[in-house]
Design a protein around this motif. Structure first.
Motif, PDB file in Angstrom:
ATOM      1  N   UNK A 199       0.801  -1.217   0.000  1.00  0.00           N
ATOM      2  CA  UNK A 199       0.000   0.000   0.000  1.00  0.00           C
ATOM      3  C   UNK A 199       0.830   1.261   0.000  1.00  0.00           C
ATOM      4  N   UNK A 200       2.158   1.108   0.036  1.00  0.00           N
ATOM      5  CA  UNK A 200       3.065   2.255   0.005  1.00  0.00           C
ATOM      6  C   UNK A 200       3.860   2.217  -1.300  1.00  0.00           C
ATOM      7  N   UNK A 201       3.791   3.311  -2.065  1.00  0.00           N
ATOM      8  CA  UNK A 201       4.508   3.393  -3.323  1.00  0.00           C
ATOM      9  C   UNK A 201       3.607   3.143  -4.515  1.00  0.00           C
ATOM     10  N   UNK A 202       3.967   3.745  -5.647  1.00  0.00           N
ATOM     11  CA  UNK A 202       3.189   3.595  -6.874  1.00  0.00           C
ATOM     12  C   UNK A 202       4.108   3.810  -8.063  1.00  0.00           C
ATOM     13  N   UNK A 203       3.765   3.209  -9.182  1.00  0.00           N
ATOM     14  CA  UNK A 203       4.604   3.302 -10.371  1.00  0.00           C
ATOM     15  C   UNK A 203       4.664   4.722 -10.932  1.00  0.00           C
ATOM     16  N   UNK A 204       3.616   5.513 -10.723  1.00  0.00           N
ATOM     17  CA  UNK A 204       3.562   6.869 -11.285  1.00  0.00           C
ATOM     18  C   UNK A 204       3.495   7.936 -10.197  1.00  0.00           C
ATOM     19  N   UNK A 205       2.608   7.758  -9.233  1.00  0.00           N
ATOM     20  CA  UNK A 205       2.442   8.762  -8.191  1.00  0.00           C
ATOM     21  C   UNK A 205       3.672   8.813  -7.291  1.00  0.00           C
ATOM     22  N   UNK A 206       4.080  10.004  -6.926  1.00  0.00           N
ATOM     23  CA  UNK A 206       5.272  10.193  -6.099  1.00  0.00           C
ATOM     24  C   UNK A 206       4.918  10.838  -4.761  1.00  0.00           C
ATOM     25  N   UNK A 207       4.556  12.118  -4.786  1.00  0.00           N
ATOM     26  CA  UNK A 207       4.239  12.834  -3.547  1.00  0.00           C
ATOM     27  C   UNK A 207       2.912  12.365  -2.959  1.00  0.00           C
TER      28      UNK A 207
END
Length: 459
Positions: free
Chosen positions: A332-340
């Motif tokens: 649930x932490x981190x995403x391929x595109x979303x950063x902030x």
């Protein structure tokens, strides 16, 4: 030789053969990772900076998490757009007016424009009228065996091909008819499948409730799963989850799977079944189950839910692969595109707080928010030297929200499919009707050395 002895000998041969073949497979699939750089291969269709390789254009959805320039990537707060409209604007307008919006977003994604009041009412009425299942499909679902509803959903979608009078027609009008048909049937198929599974594996009474024409898609799903035991806030929150998961651009794995298969001009049902198979994976749609399991584990193993130091210590142990499932991941932490930030997670969290108050679960909600904040901090400290920014994604809260609504875990991922069917159909329709279409066929470089064929007597 007796039948039992023969069966035992066959089983022993089978086990030995599988072992030999799998051992050979291990050797045949081993590759030096340096070769990928040597051949300039974009593993996972990812560039060196982590961005996706550009393989197409779309007018449907856009996922924004960074700005790209000659200097590199600059993280920015995440944005999600449906047909060019900021999803934040859609959601806040719906919340202000206290309206459910999944049908409105479905109309937007499928047609490219927002409906007026009359168009929206006609659309909602059509979906509600189409929601009941045909008798053959109902009977088939009752006879189905299997403990995974995603597989049942895929099999049922493939069966729909049989009952469609024009399953292979790829004209625009037929593609739209099939899109509306699938959108309307998914809630009912999922509900039937859940009750059949509940009866077959848990010995529970099988309650089959028929959809109602006066209810929305979200309300009908809750009604068919739970009966009248849901609140207005339950329906609004589920509707928001469906809305936020309706599309996520053409590059996510399941949507890309639908576009790849659609580029061959295969039928709608085969293409959507492939998308379901992709979404089922734990690295994609199945991630919500991984988060739910992890949070249950944390609630059991962290004694003081408001103790930041205890939470930090346990999270570092997870990152060091010492506890939980020892993968070194915080789900649930981190995403391929979303950063902030993931805009979907922010929007969902707002309603989750209200829902937690209604259900008397604010202590758990406070704990989740603290785990979220400390996980981001722990990842940053653990990965010192990396420039990568991480945030929570929508999966971090979706499982907890489903649980508060009273949605069983067996349909967490199927509900994702129920939302994403809109995006899948929109992307399929765009892939097929676009005048410049080509079959999607990326290249693979063979690194196997040439060798002669050896006659069987000489092996």
């Amino acid at each position: 030789m007796s039948y039992d002895s023969f069966s035992e000998e066959c089983a022993a041969i089978k086990e030995h053969l599988i072992y030999d073949l799998s051992d050979a497979m291990r050797e045949a699939t081993t590759m030096d990772l340096d070769l990928f750089k040597q051949y300039n291969v974009k593993r996972g269709l990812r560039n060196e900076d982590g961005t996706g390789v550009l393989v197409g254009l779309t007018r449907i959805g856009n996922v924004v998490g960074y700005q790209k320039s000659d200097a590199g990537l600059t993280p920015i707060p995440g944005k999600l757009f449906y047909r060019g409209i900021d999803v934040n604007d859609i959601v806040y307008a719906l919340l202000k007016e206290k309206r459910l919006g999944f049908e409105e977003v479905s109309y937007l994604l499928l047609s490219g424009k927002l409906p007026n009041k009359q168009q929206l009412e006609e659309f909602k009425s059509l979906i509600a009228q189409e929601m009941p299942l045909e008798k053959k499909t109902r009977l088939h679902l009752i006879d189905l065996e299997g403990s995974d509803i995603m597989n049942i959903l895929a099999r049922t979608v493939l069966e729909m091909y049989i009952y469609d009078k024009n399953p292979n027609d790829v004209s625009q009008s037929n593609l739209m008819r099939q899109s509306l048909y699938l959108l309307s049937k998914f809630p009912t198929v999922i509900s039937y499948a859940y009750h059949v599974l509940r009866h077959a594996y848990n010995g529970r009474t099988m309650h089959i409730r028929h959809p109602r024409e006066d209810l929305s898609i979200a309300e009908n799903l809750l009604f068919m799963i739970k009966g009248e035991e849901y609140t207005e806030l339950d329906a609004r929150t589920l509707d928001l989850l469906l809305l936020l998961q309706a599309d996520h651009g053409g590059g996510n794995n399941s949507t890309f799977t639908v576009r790849v298969t659609s580029s061959t001009m295969t039928d709608t049902y085969s293409s959507i079944a492939a998308g379901i198979g992709s979404l089922k994976g734990p690295l994609h749609g199945g991630a919500n189950l991984m988060v739910a399991d992890m949070l249950d584990h944390l609630k059991e193993n962290i004694k003081k839910w408001d103790d930041q130091e205890e939470i930090d210590a346990y999270l570092y142990q997870m990152l060091n692969k010492e506890v939980y499932n020892k993968t070194g991941l915080i789900y649930g932490i981190g995403h391929a595109v979303y950063t902030i930030s993931d805009p979907r997670a922010i929007l969902l969290k707002e309603l989750a707080r209200d829902l937690a108050k209604e259900k008397g679960r604010t202590e758990e909600m406070d704990f989740l928010e603290l785990v979220e904040a400390r996980s981001i901090e722990a990842f940053s400290n653990f990965k010192k030297g990396t420039k990568k920014r991480v945030s929570s994604n929508i999966d971090f809260y979706s499982g907890f929200v489903y649980d508060m609504i009273g949605i069983p875990k067996e349909i967490f991922t199927p509900l994702f499919a129920m939302a994403r069917i809109v995006g899948w159909c929109a992307h399929r329709n765009e892939e097929i009707t676009f005048a410049g279409k080509r079959i999607i066929r990326p290249g693979y470089s063979s690194i196997a050395p040439e060798k002669p064929y050896i006659e069987i007597q000489s092996r």
